[in-house]
Design a protein around this motif. Sequence first.
Motif, PDB file in Angstrom:
ATOM      1  N   LYS A  82      74.930  62.353  38.058  1.00  0.00           N
ATOM      2  CA  LYS A  82      75.123  63.793  38.008  1.00  0.00           C
ATOM      3  C   LYS A  82      74.585  64.363  36.705  1.00  0.00           C
ATOM      4  O   LYS A  82      74.450  63.649  35.706  1.00  0.00           O
ATOM      5  CB  LYS A  82      76.622  64.127  38.147  1.00  0.00           C
ATOM      6  CG  LYS A  82      77.225  63.694  39.477  1.00  0.00           C
ATOM      7  CD  LYS A  82      78.686  64.093  39.583  1.00  0.00           C
ATOM      8  CE  LYS A  82      79.570  63.184  38.761  1.00  0.00           C
ATOM      9  NZ  LYS A  82      81.010  63.455  39.010  1.00  0.00           N
ATOM     10  N   VAL A  83      74.314  65.670  36.733  1.00  0.00           N
ATOM     11  CA  VAL A  83      73.824  66.352  35.537  1.00  0.00           C
ATOM     12  C   VAL A  83      74.530  67.690  35.399  1.00  0.00           C
ATOM     13  O   VAL A  83      74.935  68.312  36.388  1.00  0.00           O
ATOM     14  CB  VAL A  83      72.294  66.562  35.579  1.00  0.00           C
ATOM     15  CG1 VAL A  83      71.571  65.225  35.664  1.00  0.00           C
ATOM     16  CG2 VAL A  83      71.887  67.459  36.741  1.00  0.00           C
ATOM     17  N   GLY A  84      74.691  68.131  34.155  1.00  0.00           N
ATOM     18  CA  GLY A  84      75.355  69.400  33.909  1.00  0.00           C
ATOM     19  C   GLY A  84      74.927  70.002  32.594  1.00  0.00           C
ATOM     20  O   GLY A  84      74.031  69.480  31.906  1.00  0.00           O
ATOM     21  N   CYS A  85      75.552  71.122  32.235  1.00  0.00           N
ATOM     22  CA  CYS A  85      75.237  71.785  30.972  1.00  0.00           C
ATOM     23  C   CYS A  85      76.515  72.263  30.310  1.00  0.00           C
ATOM     24  O   CYS A  85      77.514  72.553  30.983  1.00  0.00           O
ATOM     25  CB  CYS A  85      74.282  72.956  31.181  1.00  0.00           C
ATOM     26  SG  CYS A  85      74.945  74.319  32.166  1.00  0.00           S
ATOM     27  N   GLU A 295      64.271  63.955  28.787  1.00  0.00           N
ATOM     28  CA  GLU A 295      63.244  63.221  29.518  1.00  0.00           C
ATOM     29  C   GLU A 295      63.667  61.765  29.706  1.00  0.00           C
ATOM     30  O   GLU A 295      64.383  61.207  28.882  1.00  0.00           O
ATOM     31  CB  GLU A 295      61.907  63.288  28.777  1.00  0.00           C
ATOM     32  CG  GLU A 295      61.443  64.702  28.443  1.00  0.00           C
ATOM     33  CD  GLU A 295      61.284  65.603  29.668  1.00  0.00           C
ATOM     34  OE1 GLU A 295      61.084  65.077  30.783  1.00  0.00           O
ATOM     35  OE2 GLU A 295      61.363  66.829  29.507  1.00  0.00           O
ATOM     36  N   ASP A 296      63.226  61.166  30.813  1.00  0.00           N
ATOM     37  CA  ASP A 296      63.474  59.744  31.104  1.00  0.00           C
ATOM     38  C   ASP A 296      64.964  59.429  31.132  1.00  0.00           C
ATOM     39  O   ASP A 296      65.501  58.701  30.293  1.00  0.00           O
ATOM     40  CB  ASP A 296      62.759  58.854  30.090  1.00  0.00           C
ATOM     41  CG  ASP A 296      62.829  57.373  30.464  1.00  0.00           C
ATOM     42  OD1 ASP A 296      63.226  57.061  31.606  1.00  0.00           O
ATOM     43  OD2 ASP A 296      62.491  56.537  29.599  1.00  0.00           O
ATOM     44  N   VAL A 297      65.643  59.980  32.139  1.00  0.00           N
ATOM     45  CA  VAL A 297      67.081  59.727  32.261  1.00  0.00           C
ATOM     46  C   VAL A 297      67.379  58.268  32.538  1.00  0.00           C
ATOM     47  O   VAL A 297      68.512  57.816  32.348  1.00  0.00           O
ATOM     48  CB  VAL A 297      67.710  60.609  33.360  1.00  0.00           C
ATOM     49  CG1 VAL A 297      67.545  62.075  33.035  1.00  0.00           C
ATOM     50  CG2 VAL A 297      67.148  60.273  34.743  1.00  0.00           C
ATOM     51  N   GLY A 298      66.375  57.515  32.961  1.00  0.00           N
ATOM     52  CA  GLY A 298      66.583  56.091  33.200  1.00  0.00           C
ATOM     53  C   GLY A 298      67.065  55.341  31.986  1.00  0.00           C
ATOM     54  O   GLY A 298      67.745  54.313  32.104  1.00  0.00           O
ATOM     55  N   VAL A 309      75.097  65.641  30.240  1.00  0.00           N
ATOM     56  CA  VAL A 309      75.428  67.049  30.010  1.00  0.00           C
ATOM     57  C   VAL A 309      74.611  67.542  28.824  1.00  0.00           C
ATOM     58  O   VAL A 309      74.764  67.039  27.709  1.00  0.00           O
ATOM     59  CB  VAL A 309      76.931  67.234  29.729  1.00  0.00           C
ATOM     60  CG1 VAL A 309      77.241  68.702  29.452  1.00  0.00           C
ATOM     61  CG2 VAL A 309      77.768  66.711  30.896  1.00  0.00           C
ATOM     62  N   VAL A 310      73.742  68.524  29.057  1.00  0.00           N
ATOM     63  CA  VAL A 310      72.891  69.060  28.000  1.00  0.00           C
ATOM     64  C   VAL A 310      73.498  70.351  27.461  1.00  0.00           C
ATOM     65  O   VAL A 310      73.948  71.200  28.220  1.00  0.00           O
ATOM     66  CB  VAL A 310      71.444  69.286  28.501  1.00  0.00           C
ATOM     67  CG1 VAL A 310      71.387  70.286  29.647  1.00  0.00           C
ATOM     68  CG2 VAL A 310      70.533  69.707  27.353  1.00  0.00           C
ATOM     69  N   LEU A 324      66.551  67.967  34.061  1.00  0.00           N
ATOM     70  CA  LEU A 324      67.523  66.954  34.477  1.00  0.00           C
ATOM     71  C   LEU A 324      67.746  66.983  35.984  1.00  0.00           C
ATOM     72  O   LEU A 324      67.826  65.931  36.632  1.00  0.00           O
ATOM     73  CB  LEU A 324      68.852  67.184  33.745  1.00  0.00           C
ATOM     74  CG  LEU A 324      68.921  66.846  32.260  1.00  0.00           C
ATOM     75  CD1 LEU A 324      70.312  67.195  31.716  1.00  0.00           C
ATOM     76  CD2 LEU A 324      68.601  65.380  32.001  1.00  0.00           C
ATOM     77  N   ILE A 325      67.873  68.168  36.545  1.00  0.00           N
ATOM     78  CA  ILE A 325      68.089  68.298  37.992  1.00  0.00           C
ATOM     79  C   ILE A 325      66.912  67.721  38.754  1.00  0.00           C
ATOM     80  O   ILE A 325      67.094  67.012  39.766  1.00  0.00           O
ATOM     81  CB  ILE A 325      68.327  69.777  38.362  1.00  0.00           C
ATOM     82  CG1 ILE A 325      69.684  70.253  37.831  1.00  0.00           C
ATOM     83  CG2 ILE A 325      68.249  69.976  39.875  1.00  0.00           C
ATOM     84  CD1 ILE A 325      69.913  71.748  37.979  1.00  0.00           C
TER      85      ILE A 325
END
Length: 332
Positions: A82-85, A295-298, A309-310, A324-325
């Motif tokens: 998951k990603v968020g802010c 960049e590069d969430v891996g 979370v950015v 991110l999304i």
Amino acid sequence: MTSCPPDRAACFRETPKRSPDRTTGGPCAAPGGGSTIGRRPCGAVRHTDRTERGPRRTLVIPSSAASPPAPVCAMMPRMTFKVGCQLQPQATSVAALRDAWRRADAMGADSIWIWDHFFPLFGDMEATHFEGWTLLSAMAADTEHAMLGTMVTGNSYRNPELLADMARTLDHLSGGRMYLAVGAGWFEKDYDEYGYEFGTVAGRLRRLEADLPRMKKRLAALNPPPVGPMPLLIGGSGRTITLRLVAEHADAWNCFGPPENVAELSAILDDWCAKVGRDPSEIERTVSIGPDDVEDVGRYVDLGVDHLVVGTGDPFDLGPLERLIAQRDALD
């Protein structure tokens, strides 16, 4: 923290400088039992997926040669990524904040966060600032999809029973989309200006340890109970106390990047889980990052991170969240 340091990523770190056991946010189950918040079974964690997107698959991303060694949790079956802010409520207006969280929700953010402080943390220390839990009420009404929370609530600022009731009520307002996220607190100006006793890091951690069961007890007694699972998140990086409390109580945990820091802390959390008899894969691992680290969430997923979370401030550029999304969706 009195000004934004040269390293922009440090602007998103809410860690004090005074103790080896540090807690962000300023961030009734027996050890090994997980949380009993709301009506879900112990240790269960809800992972919200918007119905129009359908379920997302578990990620499998090749490790890069530069990645640090993976902790035990990275080798276990993982929950959905998951990603968020986190929207910083300083040097801004309520209108700008409402526009930003509506845009983030419409973009497909899995989570939207605010912080729990009473004054700006960096930059112009006399700039405008708004209280986080009041803002969450508007956020709950203005959004439809994302999970919501404070990253993280300063435990010292509110009676634990009251905090539990506030979170439960907001869970109803949001349709079951709240995190209850807490930490021991660290920002001395908040304490001094609002009349709270700052004390010592050790004292604030002891209070957090005592207050977590009180929150859970009150949640179990409230009528009606939360409508969603309302995961309990603990924020912090303290090796000897905070991470033990995460292993004993939390459904989720937050720390800060970069990956090397996450790898070190995750390994320590795994050790605490083993000591208290907790399955480490039950704990959602969230990491706060700056906009220059999207960049590069891996690099993070390889370490067992479940949720990035950015942080962003006014004028609330959501371009980093959009990146991110895109990476999250490309990996579905």
